[in-house]
Design a protein around this motif. Structure first.
Motif, PDB file in Angstrom:
ATOM      1  N   UNK A  94       0.824  -1.219   0.000  1.00 19.12           N
ATOM      2  CA  UNK A  94       0.000   0.000   0.000  1.00 19.12           C
ATOM      3  C   UNK A  94       0.855   1.265   0.000  1.00 19.12           C
ATOM      4  N   UNK A  95       0.340   2.294  -0.654  1.00 17.72           N
ATOM      5  CA  UNK A  95       0.989   3.598  -0.663  1.00 17.72           C
ATOM      6  C   UNK A  95       0.477   4.431   0.507  1.00 17.72           C
ATOM      7  N   UNK A  96       1.369   5.254   1.067  1.00 15.90           N
ATOM      8  CA  UNK A  96       0.959   6.173   2.126  1.00 15.90           C
ATOM      9  C   UNK A  96       0.161   7.324   1.508  1.00 15.90           C
ATOM     10  N   UNK A  97      -0.486   8.096   2.372  1.00 15.12           N
ATOM     11  CA  UNK A  97      -1.408   9.120   1.887  1.00 15.12           C
ATOM     12  C   UNK A  97      -0.785  10.494   1.691  1.00 15.12           C
ATOM     13  N   UNK A  98       0.423  10.730   2.172  1.00 12.59           N
ATOM     14  CA  UNK A  98       1.000  12.061   2.017  1.00 12.59           C
ATOM     15  C   UNK A  98       2.496  12.053   2.168  1.00 12.59           C
ATOM     16  N   UNK A  99       3.144  13.020   1.508  1.00 12.70           N
ATOM     17  CA  UNK A  99       4.601  13.059   1.523  1.00 12.70           C
ATOM     18  C   UNK A  99       5.160  13.655   2.808  1.00 12.70           C
ATOM     19  N   UNK A 100       4.310  14.219   3.667  1.00 12.13           N
ATOM     20  CA  UNK A 100       4.807  14.862   4.885  1.00 12.13           C
ATOM     21  C   UNK A 100       4.833  13.923   6.085  1.00 12.13           C
ATOM     22  N   UNK A 101       4.375  12.679   5.894  1.00 15.57           N
ATOM     23  CA  UNK A 101       4.265  11.781   7.039  1.00 15.57           C
ATOM     24  C   UNK A 101       5.612  11.463   7.663  1.00 15.57           C
TER      25      UNK A 101
END
Length: 310
Positions: A94-101
């Motif tokens: 699965x891909x994460x939802x945001x680049x700031x995590x």
């Protein structure tokens, strides 16, 4: 230089990838310990996008096998939900939802996995993925009844073949399919999508069989050949599992890692598996462990038929 008294075979392996920015191979793992972000770029619901997502997944698995912490994000201007659903069908992490995590987790570098011609934002190595071309013709379409398949999965979206993540009764590319209100719909899904995802493991194997820098030409016959090979390997693995277990031979393990650490040479990994399958003096227990070990990278579910009747 390896530490004194240790065999070079036990030196810490280093996965190297070809950086399209410089044309030079670079280490995929950061020099200082920290999180590596893998960012996959996809422009639409098409076969090339699936290859990009698969390449990102293989890179993640290879880095994890070497002990590198990784997280992945998907950059796509359209139809993210459908791309994520297709990725799940293909056994892609699965891909994460945001680049700031990962901002507070010590991210050390980013690697960008892109199709040819994509605009890449941000620093870090770029892995280019050559296109996938679907060969249309009278033979194209769902595999005929009785054709060998590895999973027997129904085309995503059910018998209507609406594609992954598309609401019931909404055709791919139709207004409202995976599009938020007020936003312009993205390009329609490629017409071969239901065929490509009908047997996800066969598609993974077919895409892994071609070097990443070379264009892939797919049709129903190519997918059928991949499904047949996958079925043969699964039967073989199930048979080998009935014999006493033996460790993966050091030489075989070294060849596998040398292949995937050389710019993710997946055809090289598959060549090693073919040689192990036919090696005359290798115990069946060692063949079994070799295939299971390689499947940690390939994710072809090679041990799926364990316990099945011969």
């Amino acid at each position: 230089m390896p530490a004194q008294g240790r065999s070079p075979a036990y030196a810490r392996p280093v996965l190297r990838i070809l950086d399209a920015r410089t044309g030079e191979p670079v280490p995929a793992a950061p020099a200082r310990r920290g999180l590596t972000r893998i960012e996959a770029y996809a422009s639409g619901l098409d076969p090339t996008a699936l290859r990009v997502l698969l390449t990102a997944d293989l890179l993640v698995r290879a880095l994890e096998l070497s002990g590198t912490p990784v997280w992945t994000i998907l950059t796509a201007p359209h139809r993210q939900a459908e791309l994520r659903a297709a990725a799940t069908t293909l056994s892609i992490r699965p891909f994460e939802d945001g680049r700031d995590l990962a901002s507070g987790l010590g991210e050390a570098q980013a690697i960008h996995v892109t199709p040819e011609g994509a605009d890449v934002l941000g620093a870090g190595p770029v892995m280019l993925v050559a296109p996938v071309r679907w060969r249309e013709g009278p033979a194209d379409g769902p595999a005929p009844a009785g054709a060998p398949t590895s999973g027997g999965a129904e085309p995503p979206g059910g018998a209507g073949g609406t594609g992954p993540g598309v609401p019931d009764g909404t055709a791919p590319g139709a207004s409202g399919a995976g599009t938020a209100p007020g936003r312009t719909p993205g390009p329609a899904a490629h017409p071969a999508f239901p065929v490509l995802l009908a047997d996800p493991a066969a598609l993974r194997l077919a895409l892994c069989s071609v070097p990443r820098g070379e264009a892939v030409r797919l049709d129903s016959a190519v997918l059928g050949e991949a499904a047949a090979r996958l079925a043969r390997w699964r039967r073989a693995v199930a048979g080998w599992a009935r014999q006493p277990s033996r460790p993966v031979p050091d030489e075989v393990r070294a060849r596998l890692r040398a292949a995937w650490e050389d710019d993710l040479d997946l055809p090289g990994v598959l060549d090693v598996l073919r040689s192990v399958e036919s090696a005359p003096d290798l115990p069946d227990g060692a063949r079994f462990e070799t295939y299971v070990y390689a499947d940690r990278l390939l994710a072809l579910d090679l041990a799926r038929d364990l316990g099945s009747l011969a």
